[in-house]
Design a protein around this motif. Structure first.
Motif, PDB file in Angstrom:
ATOM      1  N   THR A   5     -10.405  -7.657  11.943  1.00  0.00           N
ATOM      2  CA  THR A   5      -9.202  -7.036  11.383  1.00  0.00           C
ATOM      3  C   THR A   5      -9.384  -6.744   9.902  1.00  0.00           C
ATOM      4  O   THR A   5      -9.010  -5.665   9.420  1.00  0.00           O
ATOM      5  CB  THR A   5      -7.981  -7.950  11.602  1.00  0.00           C
ATOM      6  N   ARG A   8     -11.800  -3.767   9.611  1.00  0.00           N
ATOM      7  CA  ARG A   8     -11.119  -2.509   9.945  1.00  0.00           C
ATOM      8  C   ARG A   8     -10.167  -2.088   8.829  1.00  0.00           C
ATOM      9  O   ARG A   8     -10.082  -0.905   8.487  1.00  0.00           O
ATOM     10  CB  ARG A   8     -10.344  -2.656  11.254  1.00  0.00           C
ATOM     11  N   GLY A   9      -9.441  -3.054   8.260  1.00  0.00           N
ATOM     12  CA  GLY A   9      -8.525  -2.732   7.158  1.00  0.00           C
ATOM     13  C   GLY A   9      -9.267  -2.226   5.936  1.00  0.00           C
ATOM     14  O   GLY A   9      -8.838  -1.271   5.274  1.00  0.00           O
ATOM     15  N   THR A  10     -10.415  -2.834   5.620  1.00  0.00           N
ATOM     16  CA  THR A  10     -11.220  -2.387   4.483  1.00  0.00           C
ATOM     17  C   THR A  10     -11.751  -0.976   4.722  1.00  0.00           C
ATOM     18  O   THR A  10     -11.745  -0.132   3.812  1.00  0.00           O
ATOM     19  CB  THR A  10     -12.387  -3.361   4.246  1.00  0.00           C
ATOM     20  N   VAL A  13      -8.860   1.521   4.239  1.00  0.00           N
ATOM     21  CA  VAL A  13      -8.553   1.723   2.820  1.00  0.00           C
ATOM     22  C   VAL A  13      -9.626   2.594   2.164  1.00  0.00           C
ATOM     23  O   VAL A  13      -9.330   3.483   1.366  1.00  0.00           O
ATOM     24  CB  VAL A  13      -8.396   0.370   2.091  1.00  0.00           C
ATOM     25  N   SER A  27      -4.484   1.035  -4.215  1.00  0.00           N
ATOM     26  CA  SER A  27      -4.996  -0.127  -3.469  1.00  0.00           C
ATOM     27  C   SER A  27      -5.657  -1.132  -4.406  1.00  0.00           C
ATOM     28  O   SER A  27      -5.578  -2.343  -4.178  1.00  0.00           O
ATOM     29  CB  SER A  27      -5.963   0.318  -2.377  1.00  0.00           C
TER      30      SER A  27
END
Length: 175
Positions: A5, A8-10, A13, A27
């Motif tokens: 997770t 995937r978030g990195t 972004v 960010s």
């Protein structure tokens, strides 16, 4: 699953920052805020505050209050400031909060705060609030005691200056 997770978030972004350049700046700022909040929470001060508030003081006179701070944590505390909380608008804290840049583990320091009441009366006053704005001075993490004490503010008394010759013969000068 948590690592996937985060990865995937990195990636999301990074892709959003490539498409919209302002998103990268946004960010980065949000990351600084989150790091400040997380680090500040984990290294928040654990300070024991001891000292006494006098029972009675006189209106219009400055009273010095002395408190002792002791760091109970295993880590040093940085950027501490001490101020009285819950003061009535009729009691003024003279000067700003005193700032202690560093307090090592197990160390103690004495802090002096001055207050000046404007009117007589009976007031509830709390113990001092010890705040730390470490890191980045964005958030404040506090240590406080929930106990409030009663402070009696007496009126200002002064001697009457009356000449003795104006007193009657049945009145003594001492009474």
């Amino acid at each position: 699953d948590a690592g996937k997770t985060v990865l995937r978030g990195t990636a999301f972004v990074a892709l959003a920052a490539l498409v919209v350049p302002a998103f990268g700046v946004l960010s980065a700022l949000v990351s600084v805020l989150l790091v400040s909040l997380i680090v500040g929470y984990f290294v928040r001060p654990r300070i024991r505050i001891s000292g006494e508030i006098p029972d009675r003081i006189v209106a219009g006179q400055t009273t010095m209050l002395t408190f002792t701070l002791k760091n109970l944590a295993r880590l040093p505390a940085y950027n501490l400031n001490v101020q009285l909380e819950g003061l009535s608008e009729k009691i003024e804290q003279i000067g700003g909060p005193e700032i202690i840049p560093h307090l090592g583990p197990g160390e103690t320091v004495e802090v002096t705060t001055a207050i000046q009441p404007r009117r007589r009366g009976l007031y509830k006053i709390g113990k001092p609030l010890c705040q730390s704005s470490f890191p980045f001075n964005l958030f404040s993490f506090a240590t406080k005691t929930g106990r409030k004490e009663t402070l009696v503010v007496l009126p200002v008394f002064s001697r009457l200056q009356m000449p003795v010759r104006q007193l009657g013969r049945y009145v003594s000068a001492g009474g």
